[in-house]
Design an enzyme around this catalytic site. Sequence first.
Site, PDB file in Angstrom:
ATOM      1  N   GLY A   7       0.822  -1.214   0.000  1.00  0.00           N
ATOM      2  CA  GLY A   7       0.000   0.000   0.000  1.00  0.00           C
ATOM      3  C   GLY A   7       0.852   1.258   0.000  1.00  0.00           C
ATOM      4  N   ARG A  50       1.270  -5.835  -5.028  1.00  0.00           N
ATOM      5  CA  ARG A  50       1.322  -6.744  -3.876  1.00  0.00           C
ATOM      6  C   ARG A  50       1.738  -8.165  -4.258  1.00  0.00           C
ATOM      7  NH1 ARG A  50      -0.510  -4.485   0.738  1.00  0.00           N
ATOM      8  NH2 ARG A  50      -2.067  -2.836   0.666  1.00  0.00           N
ATOM      9  N   ASP A  57       4.819  -7.788   5.054  1.00  0.00           N
ATOM     10  CA  ASP A  57       4.778  -8.825   4.020  1.00  0.00           C
ATOM     11  C   ASP A  57       5.848  -8.590   2.951  1.00  0.00           C
ATOM     12  OD1 ASP A  57       2.695 -10.386   5.043  1.00  0.00           O
ATOM     13  OD2 ASP A  57       1.174  -9.064   4.188  1.00  0.00           O
ATOM     14  N   LYS A  82       8.205   0.548   5.438  1.00  0.00           N
ATOM     15  CA  LYS A  82       7.093   1.391   4.988  1.00  0.00           C
ATOM     16  C   LYS A  82       5.764   0.803   5.441  1.00  0.00           C
ATOM     17  CE  LYS A  82       4.429  -0.046   2.460  1.00  0.00           C
ATOM     18  NZ  LYS A  82       3.556  -0.803   1.575  1.00  0.00           N
ATOM     19  N   THR A  83       4.862   1.577   5.896  1.00  0.00           N
ATOM     20  CA  THR A  83       3.436   1.289   6.018  1.00  0.00           C
ATOM     21  C   THR A  83       2.795   2.322   6.928  1.00  0.00           C
ATOM     22  OG1 THR A  83       1.648  -0.209   6.635  1.00  0.00           O
ATOM     23  CG2 THR A  83       3.700  -0.521   7.851  1.00  0.00           C
ATOM     24  N   ILE A  84       1.683   2.861   6.447  1.00  0.00           N
ATOM     25  CA  ILE A  84       0.970   3.827   7.293  1.00  0.00           C
ATOM     26  C   ILE A  84       0.476   3.130   8.556  1.00  0.00           C
ATOM     27  CG2 ILE A  84       0.204   5.273   5.360  1.00  0.00           C
ATOM     28  CD1 ILE A  84      -2.677   3.996   6.088  1.00  0.00           C
ATOM     29  N   ASP A  85       0.326   1.786   8.498  1.00  0.00           N
ATOM     30  CA  ASP A  85      -0.268   1.046   9.620  1.00  0.00           C
ATOM     31  C   ASP A  85       0.555   1.147  10.905  1.00  0.00           C
ATOM     32  OD1 ASP A  85      -2.002   0.346   7.663  1.00  0.00           O
ATOM     33  OD2 ASP A  85      -1.645  -1.807   7.741  1.00  0.00           O
ATOM     34  N   MET A 138      -8.177   3.498   8.703  1.00  0.00           N
ATOM     35  CA  MET A 138      -7.352   2.456   8.085  1.00  0.00           C
ATOM     36  C   MET A 138      -6.223   1.990   9.005  1.00  0.00           C
ATOM     37  SD  MET A 138      -5.786   2.561   4.281  1.00  0.00           S
ATOM     38  CE  MET A 138      -6.965   1.842   3.175  1.00  0.00           C
ATOM     39  N   GLY A 139      -5.760   0.815   8.701  1.00  0.00           N
ATOM     40  CA  GLY A 139      -4.733   0.142   9.492  1.00  0.00           C
ATOM     41  C   GLY A 139      -5.195  -1.297   9.557  1.00  0.00           C
ATOM     42  N   GLU A 199      -9.777  -0.191  11.541  1.00  0.00           N
ATOM     43  CA  GLU A 199     -10.166  -0.970  10.358  1.00  0.00           C
ATOM     44  C   GLU A 199     -10.199  -2.481  10.624  1.00  0.00           C
ATOM     45  OE1 GLU A 199      -8.697  -0.557   5.831  1.00  0.00           O
ATOM     46  OE2 GLU A 199      -7.199  -1.408   7.147  1.00  0.00           O
ATOM     47  N   TYR A 207      -7.741   5.858   2.288  1.00  0.00           N
ATOM     48  CA  TYR A 207      -7.016   6.268   1.078  1.00  0.00           C
ATOM     49  C   TYR A 207      -6.712   7.773   1.094  1.00  0.00           C
ATOM     50  CZ  TYR A 207      -8.288   1.565  -0.096  1.00  0.00           C
ATOM     51  OH  TYR A 207      -8.415   0.203  -0.038  1.00  0.00           O
ATOM     52  N   GLU A 208      -7.505   8.526   1.892  1.00  0.00           N
ATOM     53  CA  GLU A 208      -7.290   9.988   1.976  1.00  0.00           C
ATOM     54  C   GLU A 208      -5.901  10.327   2.515  1.00  0.00           C
ATOM     55  OE1 GLU A 208      -9.770   8.271   3.115  1.00  0.00           O
ATOM     56  OE2 GLU A 208     -11.677   9.207   2.617  1.00  0.00           O
TER      57      GLU A 208
HETATM   58  P1  FBP Z   1       0.748  -2.041   3.553  1.00  0.00           P
HETATM   59  O1  FBP Z   1       0.762  -2.939   4.752  1.00  0.00           O
HETATM   60  O2  FBP Z   1       1.156  -2.711   2.310  1.00  0.00           O
HETATM   61  O3  FBP Z   1       1.519  -0.790   3.809  1.00  0.00           O
HETATM   62  O4  FBP Z   1      -0.739  -1.562   3.296  1.00  0.00           O
HETATM   63  C1  FBP Z   1      -1.488  -1.037   4.305  1.00  0.00           C
HETATM   64  C2  FBP Z   1      -2.891  -0.652   3.893  1.00  0.00           C
HETATM   65  O5  FBP Z   1      -2.959   0.734   3.634  1.00  0.00           O
HETATM   66  C3  FBP Z   1      -3.858  -1.063   4.993  1.00  0.00           C
HETATM   67  O6  FBP Z   1      -3.979  -0.057   5.955  1.00  0.00           O
HETATM   68  C4  FBP Z   1      -5.108  -1.360   4.230  1.00  0.00           C
HETATM   69  O7  FBP Z   1      -5.897  -2.312   4.888  1.00  0.00           O
HETATM   70  C5  FBP Z   1      -4.604  -1.901   2.929  1.00  0.00           C
HETATM   71  O8  FBP Z   1      -3.329  -1.340   2.724  1.00  0.00           O
HETATM   72  C6  FBP Z   1      -5.488  -1.586   1.769  1.00  0.00           C
HETATM   73  O9  FBP Z   1      -4.988  -2.230   0.647  1.00  0.00           O
HETATM   74  P2  FBP Z   1      -5.287  -1.832  -0.848  1.00  0.00           P
HETATM   75  O10 FBP Z   1      -4.416  -0.660  -1.148  1.00  0.00           O
HETATM   76  O11 FBP Z   1      -4.839  -3.022  -1.612  1.00  0.00           O
HETATM   77  O12 FBP Z   1      -6.733  -1.504  -0.961  1.00  0.00           O
END
Ligand code: FBP
Length: 560
Positions: free
Chosen positions: A82, A146, A177, A203-206, A251-252, A312, A428-429
């Site tokens: 993501g 992905r 991952d 990397k990950t916003i989560d 999200m997360g 989320e 996504y925002e």
């Molecule tokens: P990553 O773990 O790859 O950084 O993605 C995180 C994320 O933004 C989650 O918060 C969310 O559940 C998921 O990606 C959404 O995935 P997609 O972009 O495939 O809709």
Amino acid sequence: MEKLSPLQIERLKYQPKLPSSLSNGINSLEMTEGSATQSVRDQEQIQNLFKNTYGKPVVTFKTSSAVSSSEVRNVGVILSGGQAPGGHNVIAGLYDALKSANPANRLYGFLGGPSGIIDGKYVEFDDKFIDAYRNTGGFDIIGSGRTKLETEEQFQKSLEVCKKLNISAVVIIGGDDSNTNAALLAEWFVKNNTGIQVIGCPKTIDGDLKNDRIEISFGFDTATKTYAELIGNIQRDANSAKKYWHFIKIMGRSASHVALEAALQTQPNITLVSEEVEEKKMSLESIINYMCDIIVRRSNNGKNFGIAIIPEGLIEFIPEMKSMISNLNDIMASLESDPSFMSAPSMREKFDVVENRLEPSNAKVYNSLPALIKSQLLADRDPHGNVQVSKIETEKLLIEMITTRLNELKSLGDYTGKFSAQSHFFGYEGRCAFPSNFDADYCYSLGYNAFALINFGLTGYLSSVRNLTAPASEWIAGGVPLTMMMNMEKRHGEMKPVIQKALVKLDGPVFKQLEQNREDWAMNDRYLFPGAIQYFGPSSVCDLTTVTLQLEWSKTPANV
Ligand code: FBP
């Protein structure tokens, strides 16, 4: 010429800060090695699977007075998973480091995520290309994907592409991952004597790729600030109109770090934390009762409005749902390749097939859900076997169940208020916002540092920049072996080595901050309004890090 907004123009000029250990350039560095490391769990299995890359030491860089020259290197970079704000700066930092080490070095970007290296789809970066993306959000510079890198065939193809481009190192910018992919690829390249190194970037916003050596993944800072701005705006609206309850899913995918951080920045009336739900074995019914209790008490005080934050991944942490989803994941692993199931004419038929295959207690839970949620639970898993929780409308499920419960209370004479709810999903925002100054600096440093790791010949390492609550000049640059973060987990019905996700610690200072205040925030409106991220202006506003980072790290920078 492409038209740019005034902020785009100004942000392109921003010069990200580097730790002072890196600021004399790549050829003036010295590396210190710590002692041998172990994986977080399942040491024997992980060591067995990563015979060549297991147990390496943590490393740290400092400036050296001796200046060395560096051999010519071609490097490939992949954006994976993501989007997260700052990815472009990781590439810019990597590019600048690589060119400063030796102007003859080349950087290739693989297109569309890990599939780019398998299919040989790439671009070569030059100054003009990179300059157009400095300090911008998004992953559009080369795109992301992905694809899971795990088969012999994929590794072979990646090797052929690297050989063709004379690439001796690959940088994978990704979450847990994707960095598992990086670890597998690193091991395979060493096992097959290819001489190609692999370095990951967190990397990950989560915010769930962290541990005692990685303080935070990039993107968390900007994304949480963006969500906090939006929540603050909604709080003002709720407090002005006084007629809606806003249910905001944040999200997360799994961990609740993002929801918790956004809540600490804004102080809403209700914040659910998935990890607490799991720990206290809260059923869906008890969550509904907990929320209804606050809604009724506020209503008794004349407040038929409020803000509820929902992580989320909540649904996967409710014990009865967790068991059902795990059973469902195993079933879906075979049904996804069953053409008769995939082409079933109606959702009703799919529900029947699934209900017949689920264990009876799980079938009962599945069957109790509204059809909308049942069908969302059957959506495709991601390539790593995860349910795509962003597609499950938990916020709507809660509103529906709360409405039913409040009507029951009304009929018993226990509730006289008015409940009108609005649902929101903020995800996504926040993922492609202009990186905050923190993320712009952190990402640039991570990319720059990734090349330092390459230059010292390391492989199977995650780029690590620590001491992040101090000014950037005091940040500590180095590397952490990827195998150190791994354990065995079930994916697609099979046990696999994966990087362990960091969940919210209920005995940690961040959750405690919420716990100590939530009753007050529930009843008395203590809303905070963080406003938009500021890029220019006083450092007290522009260089602010997250509450999470402050609480977890301000007094205890990670040990070397
Ligand atoms: P990553 O773990 O790859 O950084 O993605 C995180 C994320 O933004 C989650 O918060 C969310 O559940 C998921 O990606 C959404 O995935 P997609 O972009 O495939 O809709």
